[in-house]
Design an enzyme around this catalytic site. Sequence first.
Site, mmCIF file in Angstrom:
data_model
loop_
_atom_site.group_PDB
_atom_site.id
_atom_site.type_symbol
_atom_site.label_atom_id
_atom_site.label_comp_id
_atom_site.label_asym_id
_atom_site.label_seq_id
_atom_site.Cartn_x
_atom_site.Cartn_y
_atom_site.Cartn_z
ATOM 1 N N LYS A 47 -14.834 10.787 -9.966
ATOM 2 C CA LYS A 47 -14.397 12.125 -10.545
ATOM 3 C C LYS A 47 -13.317 11.853 -11.923
ATOM 4 O O LYS A 47 -11.839 11.014 -11.964
ATOM 5 C CB LYS A 47 -12.870 12.371 -9.876
ATOM 6 C CG LYS A 47 -12.828 13.902 -9.557
ATOM 7 C CD LYS A 47 -11.038 14.047 -8.310
ATOM 8 C CE LYS A 47 -11.190 15.582 -8.913
ATOM 9 N NZ LYS A 47 -9.944 15.967 -7.801
ATOM 10 N N SER A 104 -10.480 20.830 -6.625
ATOM 11 C CA SER A 104 -10.563 20.661 -7.842
ATOM 12 C C SER A 104 -11.364 19.410 -8.579
ATOM 13 O O SER A 104 -12.095 19.211 -9.267
ATOM 14 C CB SER A 104 -9.515 19.623 -9.047
ATOM 15 O OG SER A 104 -8.768 18.369 -8.360
ATOM 16 N N SER A 128 -8.544 19.494 -2.727
ATOM 17 C CA SER A 128 -9.316 19.374 -3.727
ATOM 18 C C SER A 128 -10.542 18.407 -3.366
ATOM 19 O O SER A 128 -11.692 18.771 -4.937
ATOM 20 C CB SER A 128 -8.523 19.103 -5.502
ATOM 21 O OG SER A 128 -7.887 19.598 -5.699
#
Length: 366
Positions: A47, A104, A128
Amino acid sequence: MELAEALENIERLDPQVSAFTEVWAEEARAARPAGALPLAGVALAVKGPAGIRAHAARRLIAAGAVAVGATSVPGPGSEWMTWGLGAHGPTRNPWRADRTPGGSSAGAAAAVATGMARVATGGDGAGSVRIPAAWCGVFGLKTTNGLLPSPDRTGLASAGLLTRTAEDARPFLHCLLDTNAHANAHTPTHADTGAHTDPPGRRLPLRAVWSPALGFAEVDREVLAVTGAAVARLESAGVVRLSGRDAVLLDPGDAWTAVRAGRPADGAAVRAENDRRLDALFAEADVLLTPATPNRPHGHDGPGAVYSTSLAWAFNLSGHPAASVPAGFTADGCPVGLQLVARRGADAWLLEAAVAAQRRLFTMRP
């Protein structure tokens, strides 16, 4: 998934999906992980630009996984976090290109859903991992807060994993927790004689509480219908036994915001009361079930006034492990996730509960 296949999928699909900000194809092809390692050659997406340095990524790489690239996260200055900005523009939902994948961990979920990685790391500070997992039709797990190292000083964020299914996540969680989830977390079936009782110490059906809105959220009617139907299928299949009670919490939004802003005292009362209610719930129940999000994936122009986090961030405050499993689809083709929450520290158990649930829920692949 073979490394070569993942790299081929990235080359073919990422110009349309835009799940990655960087692709490390040359380095990945040159990697020669030892064949004896448990994750040798597994395609790993990390990520964001700093994801390669995260604890979870380092543990998986040490076990043989090969990092193929950094996935997209929300762009700078964004007013919302449920989208991603990759090398080819906004990250697109694999099921509906006109919708976002959630965030996210946007690119992480999109990469896993499209076969550009077998596993992706994510961080979950307010849903997220769970939100993009729900919206991309994959499995996402937020670990118990504090269980794994996190750079988040507020304590709200914890490491997470995204894979196509809960079952796929087993070897990766095993490596992260350094515990054998296979041997110690057998999931029971109706054919079991009782010698195996996993999730540990609990035979199916699991004692479950179904909460459609946690007492405060406004949930899209179709999202509620899809998740409610999924819970009914789990009860009919003997995976869960519903208690008939609801889980009613205080809205954690202001408390979460206060903690994030460095004013934890302002949210202490709400946090303590919700902890008390959750402790009482898990004294009698094995698992709490809710929709993963109150809404379906929104367009690339933003979510409007709806808080996609409203059913997720209570468990960032409380620290409980939580996961999203695919539950079905809305009539317009958007995936919907069912959230499972377990006691603090019961991460391996929660994964096995998710495996048992997902085996009984119909899922599709993009």
